[in-house]
Design a protein around this motif. Structure first.
Motif, mmCIF file in Angstrom:
data_model
loop_
_atom_site.group_PDB
_atom_site.id
_atom_site.type_symbol
_atom_site.label_atom_id
_atom_site.label_comp_id
_atom_site.label_asym_id
_atom_site.label_seq_id
_atom_site.Cartn_x
_atom_site.Cartn_y
_atom_site.Cartn_z
ATOM 1 N N GLU A 1 62.150 46.682 2.995
ATOM 2 C CA GLU A 1 61.217 45.368 2.559
ATOM 3 C C GLU A 1 60.272 45.103 3.556
ATOM 4 O O GLU A 1 60.229 45.479 4.837
ATOM 5 C CB GLU A 1 62.053 44.298 2.365
ATOM 6 C CG GLU A 1 63.153 44.464 1.446
ATOM 7 C CD GLU A 1 64.293 43.359 1.393
ATOM 8 O OE1 GLU A 1 64.362 42.379 2.191
ATOM 9 O OE2 GLU A 1 65.373 43.519 0.907
ATOM 10 N N CYS B 1 61.515 36.433 8.322
ATOM 11 C CA CYS B 1 62.879 36.846 8.032
ATOM 12 C C CYS B 1 62.980 38.171 8.368
ATOM 13 O O CYS B 1 64.037 39.033 8.294
ATOM 14 C CB CYS B 1 62.824 36.946 6.396
ATOM 15 S SG CYS B 1 64.812 36.856 6.030
ATOM 16 N N HIS C 1 61.375 41.076 8.154
ATOM 17 C CA HIS C 1 61.153 42.234 7.281
ATOM 18 C C HIS C 1 60.078 43.181 7.807
ATOM 19 O O HIS C 1 60.292 44.381 7.304
ATOM 20 C CB HIS C 1 60.751 41.701 5.810
ATOM 21 C CG HIS C 1 61.750 40.864 5.168
ATOM 22 N ND1 HIS C 1 61.635 40.596 3.803
ATOM 23 C CD2 HIS C 1 62.827 40.433 5.458
ATOM 24 C CE1 HIS C 1 62.685 39.746 3.451
ATOM 25 N NE2 HIS C 1 63.518 39.781 4.610
ATOM 26 N N GLU D 1 60.863 40.754 -1.717
ATOM 27 C CA GLU D 1 62.364 40.257 -1.611
ATOM 28 C C GLU D 1 62.191 38.510 -1.524
ATOM 29 O O GLU D 1 63.139 37.905 -2.221
ATOM 30 C CB GLU D 1 62.895 40.679 -0.518
ATOM 31 C CG GLU D 1 64.301 40.539 -0.436
ATOM 32 C CD GLU D 1 64.885 39.229 -0.261
ATOM 33 O OE1 GLU D 1 65.915 38.771 -0.725
ATOM 34 O OE2 GLU D 1 64.177 38.494 0.812
HETATM 35 ZN ZN LIG Z 1 65.161 38.334 4.648
#
Ligand SMILES: [Zn+2]
Length: 453
Positions: free
Chosen positions: A60, A88, A90, A125
């Motif tokens: 991702e 996050c 990614h 995502e």
């Molecule tokens: Zn995440």
């Protein structure tokens, strides 16, 4: 590449530069690249190898809005206030999965072993459910085993299941009127939104306690109180532990919306934007990945890493730090960075959120790692994640996660018995249910809809 993706944080289906970075790296490493997977401009697949089983590594690279933050600092300081940031992790997620795919590809080449390795570049995502669209388009049809990971406080096997969810927009249409002169001629769409929310809030008492419903008013019908609002729109997220329960809860929410329309003499239309399934874990694959992690051990953090992690921890609350330990059901210890591998403990835990890896896990046996890329106590979707996203400690955690994934993939290529056991476990856990896409037929990836915040 993780640093390059960190530099260009792009959200939900807008990950053009991030997808380009992955494409260039895949080509440089000798993968054959397919773009526009499932008609998504920022989804891609890189494949290498011949014959044999197909091992998929899921990556991702989407960021989050509003989390801009300078790297390497231990105080909150955006690069551009309000801009995107990799909150996050990614930027690490895609890079480690591609690294694992590359390592396994090289091993196949060196040993002349039949087998195919695929890297799945999965955008959006965070709220876009791209993998659900990719599953619906058949992108995983011939895959034997799928492997992924997520940046975390700790390193080990990811054992939590996640909630199925669905995003639905409810648009109410009424009739505008002068709110003082002829209110009787108006029919308020905003009233309908308010009544729908009240109705759903009453319904909460009578729905399963492990389900979740949230809403955000996208359009309140304008800024003029003296006009009866002719149009209003509310976005709902409905979550449930499993897909069948989700589908029946959605029907109840729709009834509440229809009731609100009936009460206000407005019309309502609902549009499902995206949905994801609950995550199905896989015991044989988790067992193999646990053995792999136990032999790899924690990332080789050094004193500098620990000093930076301590500075980050000074910005966290004691509750943040306790939450990280208790989420993993571990006794709290005073360490800035994980110096151990998560033990194999009970697997039937539910994480509060959802992930579109869930849809892949319904159609392919799937296993996921956690990589220790964050100071212990760091919570996802915060500036602290962005601040650590380019640090040496994040790189170390990322590389060890890639090793764990590559070695798990290698075990799956070498052992037909493991692949069979993984498929048998998936069938058992599906309990005879067939995978039903939470996305309605005909719905397209919400590439344009998601650009409107
Ligand atoms: Zn995440």
């Amino acid at each position: 590449m993780a640093d390059r993706v960190w530099e260009t944080p792009e959200t939900c289906y807008m990950e053009k530069l991030s997808a380009l970075a992955h494409r260039e790296m895949l080509e440089a490493q000798g993968f054959a690249v397919t773009e526009d997977v499932a008609d998504i401009p920022t989804a891609l697949i890189g494949e290498a190898g011949e014959g044999g089983p197909v091992i998929a590594f899921l990556g991702e690279y989407d960021a989050l809005a509003g989390l801009s933050q300078k790297a390497g600092l231990s105080h909150h300081e955006p690069i551009v206030a309000g801009a995107n940031g990799h909150g996050c992790g990614h930027n690490l997620l895609g890079s480690a999965s591609l690294l694992a795919a590359t390592a396994l590809k090289d091993w196949l080449e060196e040993t002349g072993t039949p087998g195919r390795v695929r890297y799945y570049g999965c955008p959006a995502e965070e709220g876009g459910a791209a993998k659900a669209f990719m599953v619906r388009a058949g992108a995983f049809e011939d895959v034997d085993i799928a492997i992924s990971w997520h940046p975390s406080n700790f390193a080990g096997v990811q054992r939590e299941t996640s909630l199925a969810n669905c995003r639905i927009d409810f648009s109410f249409t009424g009739r505008a009127a002068h709110a003082a002169a002829v209110p009787e001629l108006g029919r308020s769409a905003l009233d309908a939104v308010e009544l729908m929310n009240v109705g759903v809030n009453y319904m909460r008492e009578h729905m399963p306690s492990d389900c979740r419903i949230h809403y955000a008013v996208l359009d309140a019908g304008g800024i003029s109180p003296n006009v009866v609002q002719a149009y209003a729109k509310v976005r709902y997220v409905v979550r449930a532990p499993e897909l069948p329960g989700l589908l029946s809860l959605i029907e109840r929410v729709k009834k509440v919306a229809e009731g609100a329309a009936l009460m206000t003499e407005t019309k309502v239309e609902s549009t499902i934007l995206a949905g994801v399934s609950n995550l199905i874990v896989n015991t044989p694959l988790m067992d193999v990945m646990q053995d792999v992690w136990d032999s790899i051990g924690p990332p080789p953090f050094d004193e500098e890493d620990r000093i930076f992690a301590e500075k980050i921890r000074a910005t966290l609350t004691p509750e943040d730090i306790s939450a990280s330990w208790s989420q993993e059901r571990l006794e709290e210890r005073d360490v800035p960075l994980a110096d151990f591998i998560l033990p194999a403990h009970s697997e039937n835990r539910q994480m509060g959120g959802s992930t579109d890896v869930g849809d892949v896990s319904w159609v392919v046996p799937t296993v996921q790692a956690y990589g220790a890329t964050l100071a212990v106590g760091t919570q996802l979707h915060t500036w602290q994640v962005v601040a650590q996203g380019k640090s040496p400690l994040a790189h170390k955690g990322m590389i060890s996660a890639a090793k764990a994934m590559a070695a798990t993939g290698l075990a799956a290529i070498e052992s037909e018995q493991l692949r069979e056991a993984a498929w048998a476990d998936l069938k058992r856990r599906r309990k005879g249910q067939v995978y039903t896409s939470p996305i309605p037929p005909g719905a397209k990836p919400p590439v344009a809809a998601m650009t409107v915040k």
